[in-house]
Scaffold this motif. Structure first.
Motif, short mmCIF file in Angstrom:
data_model
loop_
_atom_site.label_atom_id
_atom_site.label_comp_id
_atom_site.label_asym_id
_atom_site.label_seq_id
_atom_site.Cartn_x
_atom_site.Cartn_y
_atom_site.Cartn_z
N ALA A 1 -56.02 67.47 -4.47
CA ALA A 1 -57.39 67.96 -4.61
C ALA A 1 -58.06 67.30 -5.81
O ALA A 1 -57.39 66.81 -6.72
CB ALA A 1 -57.38 69.48 -4.76
N GLN A 2 -59.40 67.30 -5.81
CA GLN A 2 -60.16 66.65 -6.88
C GLN A 2 -61.33 67.51 -7.31
O GLN A 2 -62.03 68.09 -6.48
CB GLN A 2 -60.68 65.29 -6.43
N LEU A 3 -61.56 67.53 -8.61
CA LEU A 3 -62.66 68.27 -9.22
C LEU A 3 -63.32 67.31 -10.19
O LEU A 3 -62.69 66.85 -11.14
CB LEU A 3 -62.09 69.48 -9.96
N PHE A 4 -64.59 66.94 -9.92
CA PHE A 4 -65.20 65.92 -10.77
C PHE A 4 -66.69 66.14 -10.96
O PHE A 4 -67.25 67.10 -10.48
CB PHE A 4 -64.88 64.51 -10.26
N GLU A 5 -67.30 65.22 -11.71
CA GLU A 5 -68.65 65.34 -12.22
C GLU A 5 -68.70 66.62 -13.06
O GLU A 5 -67.90 66.75 -13.98
CB GLU A 5 -69.69 65.24 -11.11
N LYS A 6 -69.58 67.57 -12.78
CA LYS A 6 -69.67 68.79 -13.60
C LYS A 6 -69.21 70.03 -12.84
O LYS A 6 -69.57 71.16 -13.17
CB LYS A 6 -71.09 68.98 -14.10
N ALA A 7 -68.41 69.84 -11.80
CA ALA A 7 -67.94 70.96 -10.98
C ALA A 7 -67.04 71.88 -11.79
O ALA A 7 -66.36 71.44 -12.73
CB ALA A 7 -67.21 70.43 -9.76
N ARG A 8 -67.05 73.16 -11.40
CA ARG A 8 -66.24 74.16 -12.10
C ARG A 8 -65.43 74.98 -11.10
O ARG A 8 -65.98 75.49 -10.13
CB ARG A 8 -67.13 75.10 -12.91
N ALA A 9 -64.14 75.13 -11.39
CA ALA A 9 -63.25 76.03 -10.64
C ALA A 9 -62.85 77.13 -11.61
O ALA A 9 -62.02 76.91 -12.50
CB ALA A 9 -62.04 75.28 -10.12
N GLU A 10 -63.44 78.29 -11.46
CA GLU A 10 -63.22 79.39 -12.39
C GLU A 10 -62.31 80.44 -11.78
O GLU A 10 -62.00 80.41 -10.60
CB GLU A 10 -64.57 80.00 -12.77
N ASP A 11 -61.90 81.38 -12.60
CA ASP A 11 -61.14 82.55 -12.18
C ASP A 11 -59.87 82.14 -11.41
O ASP A 11 -59.09 81.35 -11.89
CB ASP A 11 -62.02 83.50 -11.38
N HIS A 12 -59.70 82.67 -10.20
CA HIS A 12 -58.50 82.40 -9.40
C HIS A 12 -58.82 81.53 -8.18
O HIS A 12 -58.22 81.68 -7.12
CB HIS A 12 -57.88 83.73 -8.97
N VAL A 13 -59.73 80.62 -8.35
CA VAL A 13 -60.13 79.69 -7.29
C VAL A 13 -58.94 78.83 -6.87
O VAL A 13 -58.08 78.51 -7.69
CB VAL A 13 -61.30 78.81 -7.80
N GLU A 14 -58.93 78.44 -5.60
CA GLU A 14 -57.90 77.53 -5.10
C GLU A 14 -58.55 76.33 -4.43
O GLU A 14 -59.37 76.50 -3.53
CB GLU A 14 -56.99 78.23 -4.09
N LEU A 15 -58.21 75.14 -4.88
CA LEU A 15 -58.56 73.89 -4.21
C LEU A 15 -57.24 73.34 -3.68
O LEU A 15 -56.37 72.96 -4.46
CB LEU A 15 -59.19 72.87 -5.16
#
Length: 192
Positions: free
Chosen positions: A46-60
């Motif tokens: 999985a990828q998280l980029f630019e200004k994206a946010r995965a907060e709390d108990h998020v799952e990618l």
């Protein structure tokens, strides 16, 4: 602690690191400009980029991607090759799976599911137990709440509202400003 490296998310290498998941496993790539909470799970592909946010108990999971200024909160999930981009906000227990795409300024909350090759965008506000499946398209300023099923090759744009026990299927096209509620079913047709 993480080790800073460079990773190419598609527009050239940028400073990034591998996320350390809550279980201690090494997760996917997170750009230095993005954020993954220590309680979030980012699968190895999985990828998280630019200004994206995965907060709390998020799952990618799997090969999912979040970018732009996307915000994923609470227990939201991206799985398969799902994409969240733009200024979307996905929260509560909402899920985007398989090849689902949520972009622009769309909002998903509660137990919404976007799956198959479905697309949600524009300024859509989707809450409740909504299912957008197969190859459906929802955009414009659409609002959905309650138990709503959008399936087949349904194409929805404009300012329509869908409330409680509505089913839209087949090759239905809804453009403009309409209101569907309380058990209405549309299996095919044009609302232009």
């Amino acid at each position: 602690m993480f080790h800073l490296e460079y990773f190419d998310f598609g527009r050239g290498p940028v400073p990034a690191h591998r996320h350390i998941n809550p279980d201690g496993s090494i997760g996917g790539w997170v750009a230095e400009t993005a954020y993954a909470a220590p309680t979030a799970y980012v699968g190895p592909d999985a990828q998280l980029f630019e200004k994206a946010r995965a907060e709390d108990h998020v799952e990618l999971r799997d090969a999912s991607r979040a970018y732009g200024s996307a915000i994923l909160q609470d227990h939201a999930q991206l799985t398969g090759k799902a994409i969240a981009g733009g200024t979307v906000r996905i929260m509560d227990w909402a899920r985007v799976s398989r090849y689902g795409i949520v972009i622009d300024n769309a909002r998903l909350a509660d137990r919404v599911l976007v799956t198959g090759r479905s697309w949600v965008g524009g300024n859509s506000k989707i809450t409740g137990n909504v299912r957008i499946i197969e190859n459906s398209h929802v955009g414009g300023n659409s609002q959905m709440n309650g138990r709503v099923l959008i399936s087949g090759n349904a194409f929805i744009e404009g300012r329509s509202r869908f409330e409680d026990r509505v089913t839209i299927t087949g090759n239905t096209r809804i453009l403009g400003q309409y209101r569907f509620r309380l058990g209405e079913t549309v299996e095919t047709g044009d609302f232009l």
